[in-house]
Each structure stands twice: as structure tokens, then as C-alpha cells.
Design a protein around this motif. Sequence first.
Motif, PDB file in Angstrom:
ATOM      1  N   HIS A   1      45.267  37.529  42.584  1.00  0.00           N
ATOM      2  CA  HIS A   1      44.930  38.156  43.853  1.00  0.00           C
ATOM      3  C   HIS A   1      43.577  38.853  43.766  1.00  0.00           C
ATOM      4  CE1 HIS A   1      48.847  37.311  45.620  1.00  0.00           C
ATOM      5  NE2 HIS A   1      49.363  37.617  44.443  1.00  0.00           N
ATOM      6  N   ALA A   2      42.804  38.732  44.820  1.00  0.00           N
ATOM      7  CA  ALA A   2      41.480  39.344  44.860  1.00  0.00           C
ATOM      8  C   ALA A   2      41.628  40.803  45.255  1.00  0.00           C
ATOM      9  CB  ALA A   2      40.583  38.595  45.844  1.00  0.00           C
ATOM     10  N   ASP A   3      41.966  41.636  44.275  1.00  0.00           N
ATOM     11  CA  ASP A   3      42.137  43.062  44.534  1.00  0.00           C
ATOM     12  C   ASP A   3      41.576  43.853  43.368  1.00  0.00           C
ATOM     13  OD1 ASP A   3      44.114  42.791  42.546  1.00  0.00           O
ATOM     14  OD2 ASP A   3      45.734  42.650  44.015  1.00  0.00           O
ATOM     15  N   ALA A   4      41.795  45.155  43.365  1.00  0.00           N
ATOM     16  CA  ALA A   4      41.096  46.032  42.432  1.00  0.00           C
ATOM     17  C   ALA A   4      41.465  45.778  40.971  1.00  0.00           C
ATOM     18  CB  ALA A   4      41.376  47.497  42.801  1.00  0.00           C
TER      19      ALA A   4
ATOM     20  N   ARG B   1      38.837  44.370  37.914  1.00  0.00           N
ATOM     21  CA  ARG B   1      38.489  44.988  36.618  1.00  0.00           C
ATOM     22  C   ARG B   1      38.651  43.991  35.486  1.00  0.00           C
ATOM     23  NH1 ARG B   1      36.692  46.162  32.646  1.00  0.00           N
ATOM     24  NH2 ARG B   1      36.908  48.053  31.389  1.00  0.00           N
ATOM     25  N   LEU B   2      39.739  43.233  35.509  1.00  0.00           N
ATOM     26  CA  LEU B   2      39.945  42.223  34.473  1.00  0.00           C
ATOM     27  C   LEU B   2      38.882  41.141  34.531  1.00  0.00           C
ATOM     28  CD1 LEU B   2      43.808  41.597  34.380  1.00  0.00           C
ATOM     29  CD2 LEU B   2      42.383  42.396  32.496  1.00  0.00           C
ATOM     30  N   LEU B   3      38.574  40.662  35.720  1.00  0.00           N
ATOM     31  CA  LEU B   3      37.616  39.566  35.850  1.00  0.00           C
ATOM     32  C   LEU B   3      36.206  40.005  35.508  1.00  0.00           C
ATOM     33  CD1 LEU B   3      38.958  37.760  39.048  1.00  0.00           C
ATOM     34  CD2 LEU B   3      39.387  37.236  36.635  1.00  0.00           C
TER      35      LEU B   3
ATOM     36  N   ARG C   1      41.082  35.852  51.538  1.00  0.00           N
ATOM     37  CA  ARG C   1      40.549  36.763  50.525  1.00  0.00           C
ATOM     38  C   ARG C   1      40.755  36.230  49.112  1.00  0.00           C
ATOM     39  NH1 ARG C   1      40.504  42.953  50.400  1.00  0.00           N
ATOM     40  NH2 ARG C   1      40.340  43.468  48.201  1.00  0.00           N
ATOM     41  N   ASN C   2      41.939  35.684  48.842  1.00  0.00           N
ATOM     42  CA  ASN C   2      42.238  35.233  47.483  1.00  0.00           C
ATOM     43  C   ASN C   2      41.395  34.035  47.050  1.00  0.00           C
ATOM     44  OD1 ASN C   2      44.136  37.228  46.951  1.00  0.00           O
ATOM     45  ND2 ASN C   2      45.810  36.030  47.811  1.00  0.00           N
ATOM     46  N   ALA C   3      40.835  33.302  48.001  1.00  0.00           N
ATOM     47  CA  ALA C   3      39.950  32.194  47.641  1.00  0.00           C
ATOM     48  C   ALA C   3      38.708  32.692  46.920  1.00  0.00           C
ATOM     49  CB  ALA C   3      39.550  31.412  48.892  1.00  0.00           C
ATOM     50  N   LEU C   4      38.366  33.957  47.106  1.00  0.00           N
ATOM     51  CA  LEU C   4      37.135  34.488  46.523  1.00  0.00           C
ATOM     52  C   LEU C   4      37.191  34.568  45.003  1.00  0.00           C
ATOM     53  CD1 LEU C   4      36.429  37.247  49.182  1.00  0.00           C
ATOM     54  CD2 LEU C   4      35.453  34.953  49.029  1.00  0.00           C
ATOM     55  N   VAL C   5      38.388  34.520  44.431  1.00  0.00           N
ATOM     56  CA  VAL C   5      38.507  34.481  42.975  1.00  0.00           C
ATOM     57  C   VAL C   5      37.822  33.229  42.422  1.00  0.00           C
ATOM     58  CG1 VAL C   5      40.160  34.331  41.073  1.00  0.00           C
ATOM     59  CG2 VAL C   5      40.606  35.866  42.986  1.00  0.00           C
ATOM     60  N   MET C   6      37.725  32.179  43.234  1.00  0.00           N
ATOM     61  CA  MET C   6      37.104  30.930  42.798  1.00  0.00           C
ATOM     62  C   MET C   6      35.612  31.085  42.507  1.00  0.00           C
ATOM     63  SD  MET C   6      39.116  28.490  45.542  1.00  0.00           S
ATOM     64  CE  MET C   6      38.534  26.910  44.925  1.00  0.00           C
ATOM     65  N   ARG C   7      35.031  32.195  42.910  1.00  0.00           N
ATOM     66  CA  ARG C   7      33.627  32.442  42.573  1.00  0.00           C
ATOM     67  C   ARG C   7      33.408  32.534  41.068  1.00  0.00           C
ATOM     68  NH1 ARG C   7      32.503  37.695  45.743  1.00  0.00           N
ATOM     69  NH2 ARG C   7      30.550  37.621  44.567  1.00  0.00           N
TER      70      ARG C   7
ATOM     71  N   SER D   1      33.085  44.509  54.820  1.00  0.00           N
ATOM     72  CA  SER D   1      32.544  45.802  54.396  1.00  0.00           C
ATOM     73  C   SER D   1      33.197  46.362  53.149  1.00  0.00           C
ATOM     74  CB  SER D   1      32.711  46.815  55.531  1.00  0.00           C
ATOM     75  OG  SER D   1      34.080  46.992  55.836  1.00  0.00           O
ATOM     76  N   GLU D   2      33.831  45.475  52.328  1.00  0.00           N
ATOM     77  CA  GLU D   2      34.471  45.996  51.126  1.00  0.00           C
ATOM     78  C   GLU D   2      34.372  44.992  49.999  1.00  0.00           C
ATOM     79  OE1 GLU D   2      38.782  46.023  50.920  1.00  0.00           O
ATOM     80  OE2 GLU D   2      38.875  45.175  52.920  1.00  0.00           O
ATOM     81  N   SER D   3      34.712  45.445  48.799  1.00  0.00           N
ATOM     82  CA  SER D   3      34.702  44.580  47.629  1.00  0.00           C
ATOM     83  C   SER D   3      35.785  43.531  47.752  1.00  0.00           C
ATOM     84  CB  SER D   3      34.944  45.425  46.369  1.00  0.00           C
ATOM     85  OG  SER D   3      35.261  44.619  45.281  1.00  0.00           O
ATOM     86  N   ASP D   4      35.575  42.367  47.149  1.00  0.00           N
ATOM     87  CA  ASP D   4      36.527  41.267  47.289  1.00  0.00           C
ATOM     88  C   ASP D   4      37.446  41.094  46.102  1.00  0.00           C
ATOM     89  OD1 ASP D   4      35.049  39.982  45.297  1.00  0.00           O
ATOM     90  OD2 ASP D   4      33.732  39.068  46.771  1.00  0.00           O
ATOM     91  N   GLY D   5      37.309  41.917  45.066  1.00  0.00           N
ATOM     92  CA  GLY D   5      38.203  41.782  43.930  1.00  0.00           C
ATOM     93  C   GLY D   5      37.761  40.760  42.919  1.00  0.00           C
ATOM     94  N   ALA D   6      36.689  40.014  43.183  1.00  0.00           N
ATOM     95  CA  ALA D   6      36.115  39.094  42.211  1.00  0.00           C
ATOM     96  C   ALA D   6      34.662  39.482  42.008  1.00  0.00           C
ATOM     97  CB  ALA D   6      36.211  37.652  42.704  1.00  0.00           C
ATOM     98  N   PRO D   7      34.153  39.450  40.792  1.00  0.00           N
ATOM     99  CA  PRO D   7      32.802  39.936  40.544  1.00  0.00           C
ATOM    100  C   PRO D   7      31.754  39.111  41.258  1.00  0.00           C
ATOM    101  CG  PRO D   7      33.686  38.828  38.617  1.00  0.00           C
ATOM    102  CD  PRO D   7      34.803  38.927  39.599  1.00  0.00           C
ATOM    103  N   ALA D   8      30.875  39.785  41.956  1.00  0.00           N
ATOM    104  CA  ALA D   8      29.759  39.091  42.581  1.00  0.00           C
ATOM    105  C   ALA D   8      28.845  38.541  41.509  1.00  0.00           C
ATOM    106  CB  ALA D   8      28.999  40.062  43.483  1.00  0.00           C
ATOM    107  N   LYS D   9      28.186  37.449  41.805  1.00  0.00           N
ATOM    108  CA  LYS D   9      27.317  36.807  40.827  1.00  0.00           C
ATOM    109  C   LYS D   9      26.213  37.775  40.427  1.00  0.00           C
ATOM    110  CE  LYS D   9      25.298  32.260  40.045  1.00  0.00           C
ATOM    111  NZ  LYS D   9      26.329  31.849  39.110  1.00  0.00           N
ATOM    112  N   GLY D  10      26.169  38.089  39.149  1.00  0.00           N
ATOM    113  CA  GLY D  10      25.113  38.942  38.619  1.00  0.00           C
ATOM    114  C   GLY D  10      25.443  40.419  38.641  1.00  0.00           C
ATOM    115  N   ALA D  11      26.554  40.829  39.274  1.00  0.00           N
ATOM    116  CA  ALA D  11      26.876  42.252  39.336  1.00  0.00           C
ATOM    117  C   ALA D  11      28.369  42.426  39.519  1.00  0.00           C
ATOM    118  CB  ALA D  11      26.140  42.927  40.495  1.00  0.00           C
ATOM    119  N   PRO D  12      28.969  43.407  38.835  1.00  0.00           N
ATOM    120  CA  PRO D  12      30.404  43.633  38.997  1.00  0.00           C
ATOM    121  C   PRO D  12      30.709  44.286  40.329  1.00  0.00           C
ATOM    122  CG  PRO D  12      29.466  45.293  37.541  1.00  0.00           C
ATOM    123  CD  PRO D  12      28.362  44.313  37.845  1.00  0.00           C
TER     124      PRO D  12
END
Length: 533
Positions: free
Chosen positions: A93-96, A100-102, A127-133, A255-266
Motif C-alpha cells: 500500500h502506498a502509505d507512510a 519508509r521501507l521503500l 494511489r497504490n499504483a504509485l508503488v510501481m514507480r 497535495s500529499e505524499s504518495d507513499g512511494a519515493p519520488a525519483k531522486g528524493a524520498p
Amino acid sequence: MLLRWCAMVCLVLACGGCAGLPKDVDRPPSTAFDASSAPTALSALVAERRQAAGGKSPSGFLLLSGPQEAYGSRLALVQAAQKTLDLQYYAIHADASSARLLRGVVEAARRGVRVRILLDDFHSTGRNALVMRMAFEPGIEMRMFNPVAGTRASALGRLWGSVTDFSRVQQRMHNKLFLADSVMGVTGGRNLGDAYFGQGQAENFVDLDVLAVGPIVGEMARSFDSYWNNPRAYPVQSLITEEELARIRSQALPSESDGAPAKGAPSPSAHADLAWNEEPMDLRSAEFAWAPAVMLVDKPAKIALDGEDAPVPTEGAAPADTVVDGLLNLMDRTRKDLLIISPYFVPGEDMKKAFADARARGVRVRVLTNSLASNDAPIAHVGYARHREDLLAMGVELYELRSEQAGLRSAFGSSGGGGSVGASRSMLHSKVMVMDGRLVAVGSMNLDLRSQLQNTEIALLIRSRALAAEAAQQIEAAMREASWHLQRTDSGALVWRAPEGSGLADAYTDPDASLGLRLLLRLLGPLAPDHLL
């Protein structure tokens, strides 16, 4: 799960078809790190801990019953890995807590650790699709198992592809593995997400994992390879582009974090109260039980390829050599006591026969499952409720986890992402068997027809009186203090005896569940066959 489809089928009949799965996909094969080929910090630690404990067996085990241990062990593996990290899950799940783990996984990849993530595709929408990043991070490969065709922007958008390929889509990879350097790994019931680590705002799962160390983890890693290199595993890049994920992110999380690390930044944490996330388990002080063990795992071929002739499963027609079949065979050898936790408990005829045969041998059989109120997919409770009186009649002792009041809005369940009624609603998710006080099985399987016939599963069977006693103590405490004891009155009516010390009155209908929910499930129950629950 069946009614999640049925509730919306009238909507999708008006929709057009969608693109199928990609053809001629390039899947470069790879294999797990051979822990015997080169020493790592983790392999040295395992040897040190075994020697200090005087372990006679080469593999060691630690039950992870609480959220802190479950999360801290995974974080410790991420931080300690030097060669490989292999993650295999039904849902992330793309949550907090996942974020942290990812982030740690990304950091591991940047220091040269090879990362492979294999995720079942059923929940990868919105939202959970964003883990695929994660697949677009350098040093990380990610594949989706048994993909569902169609857009990932919403669950409704993919429903047409699911309905038109219903039999295949119903078959899912339910395995859970978190492996570091092929020498330490976690398996059990938990997926990755807030609700699995005690951080859900509305609901949390009661779960159990086991941290394994030593050669048994090499076997777990080889099972990962069999799924990773299977034609059913599709590289993320063959299914979606970075641009498509960016569009989903802008729609799902403006307007919020997606639970998966953005490319280049947590990504920052979405919850301020997750301070314990920063505390990995101290692996050097962990007290392992060194014991013989075997791994039970379903073959990937249990799930049919798209286009194959896959017979619709029926009761009593389970594939040979499945994890659930292996557990039924072990039941046949039980002589005194059988303790079971199965959150979704829908016994087929062969399971009921195994219980009846055990009772005929004088075996005490106790089962802890979800109550209607604590079940995150209450429609699955229908299949269990059909068999309650038969089980009680043969002398099986039934316990149902007590939870908060459940109403109509919970009827179709959730996937662990929150949103159900009741503050801190508890839902059983552990999958455990203890046999004769000497064998304990911990894994991803339920004792239901879905686990037996359709989903792939994995479990560790450990021969350890110490671990069996620890697991039994936890199960018995939950039965005694946190569960309704289902019995029959002298007149044959069902009665739910209140948990010990709760001060609650006994109940004569499914406790903590609204009249509306009970009536709805009674109405829909005949439409839901056991093998689809």
C-alpha cells in the motif's frame, strides 16, 4: 471478493473493451544470490548467533507477533543487506509505513544492492499504483504478477478487463517474502502497509510473521526465482510509463505524499506518529530458535496463463501438492492437539473430513477465525457461517475475534487501506497452525478454498517445541481474552460466549454486527459460492 465485482457489474456492461496484456515481453532471467559463494555481514552474523546459542540445526527462527518487531525486522534487513533484496508481496500500500521501507530500499540500491520486487497486480490501482514507480529507480527491477488489463487510474476503470477474464483474474499470487542476501528473510501473513504495522487510522490487522535465518532462506530465495522468472511476471515498464504514473499521482494525491519515493528524493511521512519506524530491530540480540524446518510453497503454474484452458475450481478438486494440501496431510498425523488461526475459514469437504478424522482419533481441534464484525471482507464470512454447525457437531471448538461494531458500509470489505467504521478496529490476519505442541506452521495461507484452489501460497513448517509453545500461548490468550467462543445451547441454537473478563453479555446473533449487515449477507449468501470467497 466476489461481490466487489458483482456490485459494479451493471456499470461496466456499458463500458467498452480495453487493451489486453502486452505480447512478446522481454523478461531477462535472474537468480538469487548464493549465500555460500561469498561472505556477507548477515551470513557472518547468522554463524555467530548460531554458535553462541549452540544451535544444532543450521536454520533459526523468531516469531514476529507485534507491529514493532514485524516492521523493525524488515527495516533491519534493508539496512544490513549487502548483495540482494528480494521482495514478494500480494499487496504493497502506498502509505507512510511503506514509504519508509521503500526509501530504505532505494538507499540500498544506491549503495549497490541488487533489488527485485515482485508484486501481485490485483490492488495496483489508484494511489497504490504509485508503488510501481520503484521500477524506474536505478538498481531496482520490479515485476507485476498476473496483471489485470486496463487503466490503473481507478479500480472501476479496470473492472471491465477483470470481468471479461474473470477466471484468470480471480487467481492471485498471495505469497509474502522479504529476503536479504539469501540468508535472512521474513514470511508470514503481513502485506506492506499501515494497517499491517499497527498504524491504520481506522483499522489494524492482528498478524504474525517469522524471521528466518540460515540455509532455509536460500530455499525461500529459490522459490522467489521460480515466480520472478515465470511468464506470468511482467516488468512494470511493459505495463505503464513514468508519464502515466505521474498523471495518476496528480489525480490521486494532488497535495500529499504518495507513499512511494519520488525519483531522486524520498517522500516525507504522512503520519507524525511513526517515530518507531526509525528503529530497526537489533539483529545481534535476537533470540532465535534453531530448529529443523521445511518450506511449503505452491508452484507458479497453479495460476493459469492468459489464454490457457483453466478449469473452474470446484470443491474436492484441489491441485496436488499445494500448501493447503500439505497442511491437511499434517492434520492426518496429529494425535493430541490442533490449534489453528485462519482469518478466512471456508472449509471444503476434504478439510471437513480432516477435522472429522482428527476428532475421531481424539484430537482436540480449536480454530480462531474472524467474527462477522472483525472480517475485512465480511462476504467471506458467509462461506464460514455455512459450515459452523457441522463443525460444532463434530466437536471442533470455534472462536471468533471480537471487534468494533460493523455496519453495512463494511459489507464488501477493504484491502487494508482504512476507511471502515470503528476506531482502531481489529481484524484477524495471522495464518498459523500448531500441531501436538511440537510443529508450527506460519505462512500466507488461509484454510479456505481460495488458498487451496486458486491463490499461490507459502509457509514454513518448523519443528520446535519452544516456538510451538510460544505460538500456542499467544493463540490461547487471544481465544480466551479477545474472542467470542461459539457454542450450541441445549436447544441447538448458536450462542457466542463473551470473552473472559470482558463484562459483555453472551450473544445469540453475530455479535457487534448491525442487523442491516446480517440481513444483507443472508440475502447475498446463496449467490456467493465457497470457492470464490
